[in-house]
Design an enzyme around this catalytic site. Sequence first.
Site, PDB file in Angstrom:
ATOM      1  N   LYS A  15       1.463 -15.506  49.934  1.00 33.06           N
ATOM      2  CA  LYS A  15       2.392 -15.236  51.297  1.00 33.06           C
ATOM      3  C   LYS A  15       1.510 -14.649  52.026  1.00 33.06           C
ATOM      4  O   LYS A  15       0.330 -14.144  51.707  1.00 33.06           O
ATOM      5  CB  LYS A  15       3.433 -14.021  50.692  1.00 33.06           C
ATOM      6  CG  LYS A  15       3.046 -12.734  50.098  1.00 33.06           C
ATOM      7  CD  LYS A  15       2.763 -11.847  51.188  1.00 33.06           C
ATOM      8  CE  LYS A  15       2.261 -10.518  50.485  1.00 33.06           C
ATOM      9  NZ  LYS A  15       1.487  -9.501  51.585  1.00 33.06           N
ATOM     10  N   GLY A 100      -6.909  -8.871  45.747  1.00 32.70           N
ATOM     11  CA  GLY A 100      -7.172  -7.786  46.601  1.00 32.70           C
ATOM     12  C   GLY A 100      -7.294  -8.363  48.078  1.00 32.70           C
ATOM     13  O   GLY A 100      -7.825  -7.371  49.034  1.00 32.70           O
ATOM     14  N   LEU A 103      -2.375 -11.324  49.966  1.00 36.28           N
ATOM     15  CA  LEU A 103      -1.842 -12.459  49.802  1.00 36.28           C
ATOM     16  C   LEU A 103      -0.668 -12.391  48.690  1.00 36.28           C
ATOM     17  O   LEU A 103      -0.015 -13.567  48.371  1.00 36.28           O
ATOM     18  CB  LEU A 103      -2.780 -13.344  49.748  1.00 36.28           C
ATOM     19  CG  LEU A 103      -4.017 -14.027  50.715  1.00 36.28           C
ATOM     20  CD1 LEU A 103      -5.114 -14.634  50.475  1.00 36.28           C
ATOM     21  CD2 LEU A 103      -3.220 -14.457  51.931  1.00 36.28           C
ATOM     22  N   ASP A 140       6.733  -6.514  46.407  1.00 41.45           N
ATOM     23  CA  ASP A 140       6.583  -7.695  46.822  1.00 41.45           C
ATOM     24  C   ASP A 140       7.362  -8.777  45.982  1.00 41.45           C
ATOM     25  O   ASP A 140       7.622  -9.931  46.420  1.00 41.45           O
ATOM     26  CB  ASP A 140       5.185  -8.192  47.274  1.00 41.45           C
ATOM     27  CG  ASP A 140       4.794  -7.742  48.437  1.00 41.45           C
ATOM     28  OD1 ASP A 140       5.493  -7.071  49.616  1.00 41.45           O
ATOM     29  OD2 ASP A 140       3.417  -7.623  48.784  1.00 41.45           O
TER      30      ASP A 140
END
Length: 301
Positions: A15, A100, A103, A140
Amino acid sequence: MPTQLHEIALRSYAKINLGLHILGKRPDGYHEVRTVLQTIGLHDRLILTRKRTKGIQFSSNEPGIDPADNLVTRAIKVFQHHSGVSGGLSAKLEKAIPLGAGLGGGSGNAAATLLGLARLFRLDLRGCDLLHLAGQLGSDVPFFLLGGTALGIGRGSEVYPLEEMPKKHVLLAIPSRAISTAEAYSGLSLQLTNTDSESMIPRFCSGFWASLERGKVLENNFEPAFFERFPHLSKVKSDWLAAGAVAAGLTGSGSALFGLLESKQELGVAASKTADLDLRFIRTRTLTRTSYRSGLVEFLR
């Protein structure tokens, strides 16, 4: 009686954040956020296989992932505890999403695990049950049960679908140095992120669409401190915008930058502007909710 399923292969997508506001710290220790999340075509591959022996076997091509404690194994344990299913499982994770980078690779892995296990064991779990499990695993993770374009509020785990953004080409720039979420928050000055009025949810959402029409995305509050430390990456953003990107900026708390472009030709022009920098570049596209959900399962047998 249906034949028992043995194995499922999943695409675990990444994402980007099309704007991220930090409002302050909550009583539970998390930060209150407003963000617009968007799934993209870059993905890991996860294979879940039922075993005769007990326990969880995890393997990956990424040496930086702890095989004994990671979001895939945690998701398996949370799912088993909730559903009561027994027996062993093997999980093979082929990483393509950088660690890291902001994303959402690990969060997407966790959500894909939950969705994959529900399919593998033919369990018709309610959406609210899956969201509850996902919320236990990370902020998330619930978004990756939904996909497409969505609003994230609270600590980011409360997600609501938004009108889909028109499909765009995506250019990612990945620095060699990863940034941990804790490190990013330590450099964030909340005195410089006075966004309370503009981050009221109706204003934030309307501001998102208005900002895209003006040729940029909502502000990411991590950017000022990030670009102060890495000024050459600020130039990447400005160069991509000058090359015709509809929007560009930092995703999540970093360290990846994204650019949204209308065509492959524009993407190529933007990529050429920064090709000489010591960065890894990835080309992909945005994914709608329908494309995201239909592309999750590679095979089930």
